[in-house]
Design an enzyme around this catalytic site. Structure first.
Site, PDB file in Angstrom:
ATOM      1  N   TYR A 104       0.863  -0.919   0.248  1.00 43.41           N
ATOM      2  CA  TYR A 104      -0.140  -0.120   0.113  1.00 43.41           C
ATOM      3  C   TYR A 104       1.038   1.317   0.467  1.00 43.41           C
ATOM      4  CZ  TYR A 104      -3.220   3.791   2.114  1.00 43.41           C
ATOM      5  OH  TYR A 104      -4.596   4.336   1.760  1.00 43.41           O
ATOM      6  N   LYS A 132       5.832   9.176   8.431  1.00 45.62           N
ATOM      7  CA  LYS A 132       5.280   8.711  10.036  1.00 45.62           C
ATOM      8  C   LYS A 132       6.833   8.772  10.757  1.00 45.62           C
ATOM      9  CE  LYS A 132       2.120   4.500   8.178  1.00 45.62           C
ATOM     10  NZ  LYS A 132       0.698   4.799   8.771  1.00 45.62           N
ATOM     11  N   ASP A 177       8.854   2.823  -0.598  1.00 41.87           N
ATOM     12  CA  ASP A 177       8.794   2.991   0.823  1.00 41.87           C
ATOM     13  C   ASP A 177       8.502   2.663   1.890  1.00 41.87           C
ATOM     14  OD1 ASP A 177       6.271   3.625   1.703  1.00 41.87           O
ATOM     15  OD2 ASP A 177       4.896   3.399   0.053  1.00 41.87           O
TER      16      ASP A 177
END
Ligand code: HOZ
Length: 428
Positions: free
Chosen positions: A142, A270, A237
């Site tokens: 994702y 994050k 990612d």
């Protein structure tokens, strides 16, 4: 006192599904989401005053635990100087320098506000820099909810059984090739057939959106080789893994195992925001100079490099860069996984787990899955029962089998032991 149920009923009147991000709705596991009132250290408290040991940590950012004094202090000071200017600040340079100092593959970085925005921008840049259209992603990975990447994705899409979203025109994903994670033969075939048209391959090097699944070392080595050979950019990612599985992210883990290994571009989020909306993408000066105002690839944002968020991120990075931080966090996370596996053995239930740094996963299966299909075939009903049994015992795990878990520096040995003890009871 308000109950979670009352709040959920009220929320559903005014917010679709009662939540601002689908996984929070507990649809995968059933039941009522907990409405969180406050957090401190390793704990969350819900609207009913119940305390939970938090293994979500806002899905990764809270690596120091909630309300770390140094981070709080930095945020309060920054907020007093203004929330947002829409003009550059020295703190943005400091954060960029900190990221570049910790991640050797990144020479320049641009700050944005969310992982979705960072991945979407990295993709545009990869296409702009190579002049190619095709992109490769992997099933179960994702990369946020930009159209071109919302194909056969994990996380919330796996939860709802719609791995590809409605509202994404076939035309938009015409150039997105989706391959099976850890499948070397498919990788070879795709590059043999279309290698010269591939702008980039985007991958979660340790996937955190189909639970926790590592890319195997031979797979990663071959991926690097093929991207180099065909002139495609390898985009890591690291929204979840960056500054979370190791100080240098997952790329530093693979660089230890594959000599000379580095991706061409990286996407972060994050931890670099410490819980504030902040993300980034970066790579070589060559590639990054294609971005506006230097180059033809446009990307912009009013809140990009926000002064309060950068203060939060900088203070967080400073704490996690202290010597021994990751050794201690890794050992703690490993002991959690070992405790869960031991609980499984005691109950005669097949349970297997894995971790790297402060990120972990576990499955009701006898071997670690290597791809999305195998993750989907693990025992979901048992996971859901286990989730609720743990929640009832004050342990807050991710409310879906398809999500990874996170441990923070604030989790104590007692918290970990209490979690393992709860798991023994829950499985019994
Ligand atoms: N996409 C996140 C899970 N992988 C969930 C984000 C949220 O609900 O906050």
């Amino acid at each position: 006192m308000k109950s979670n149920e009352q709040l959920f009923a009220r929320a559903q009147q005014v917010i679709p599904g009662g939540v601002n991000s689908p996984v929070r709705a507990f649809r995968a596991v059933g039941g009522t989401p907990r409405f969180i009132e406050r957090a401190q250290g390793a704990y969350l408290w819900d609207a009913e005053g119940r305390r939970y040991i938090d293994y979500i940590g806002s899905w990764g950012p809270m690596i120091l635990g909630h309300g770390h004094p140094a981070v709080l202090d930095a945020v309060l000071k920054a907020a007093a100087d203004g929330f947002s200017y829409g003009a550059p600040t020295e703190r943005e340079i400091e954060l960029a320098e900190a990221i570049i100092g910790l991640v050797p593959s990144v020479e320049q970085v641009r700050l944005v506000s969310s992982g979705t925005e960072a991945a979407m921008s990295a993709l545009r840049l990869a296409r702009g820099a190579t002049g190619r259209h095709k992109i490769v992603k992997f099933e179960g990975c994702y990369h946020g909810h930009a159209d071109a990447l919302l194909v056969k994705a994990g996380s919330g899409l796996a939860t709802f059984g719609h791995p590809t979203s409605a509202g994404v025109p076939a035309d938009v994903v015409r150039h997105t090739l989706v391959l099976e994670y850890n499948n070397l033969a498919q990788l070879d075939e795709a590059f043999a057939a279309q290698g010269s048209e591939i702008a980039c391959v985007m991958i979660e090097p340790i996937a955190g959106n189909m639970n926790f699944v590592r890319a195997s070392v031979p797979f990663m080595a071959r991926l690097r080789e093929l991207c180099t050979k065909h002139g495609a950019l390898l985009v890591f990612d690291e929204v979840m893994t960056g500054f979370r599985v190791a100080l240098g992210g997952a790329q530093s883990v693979y660089a230890r195992l594959i000599p000379g290994f580095r991706p061409d571009m990286s996407v972060f989020g994050k931890v670099i925001g410490g819980g504030m909306p902040l993300a980034a993408f970066g790579g070589s000066k060559d590639v990054m100079s294609q971005l506006a105002p230097l180059g033809p690839v446009y990307q912009a944002g009013t809140l990009s490099g926000n002064p309060v968020a950068t203060a939060c991120g900088l203070a967080t990075l400073k704490e996690i860069a202290r010597p021994g931080f990751f050794d201690a966090l890794s050992a703690k996370t490993r002991s959690l996984v070992t405790g869960l596996e031991q609980a499984g053995r005691e109950a005669g239930v097949a349970l297997v787990g894995d971790s790297e740094g402060g990120m972990f996963g576990f499955f009701f299966a006898s071997a670690l899955p290597q791809n999305y299909g195998v993750v989907m075939a693990t025992d979901q009903a048992r996971f859901n029962r286990f989730f609720h049994a743990m929640l009832g015992r004050g342990i807050y795990l991710a409310p879906a089998l398809y999500e990874a878990g996170f441990v923070s520096a604030a989790h104590s040995a007692q918290d970990i032991a209490a979690t393992a003890a709860a798991a023994v009871e829950a499985l019994a």
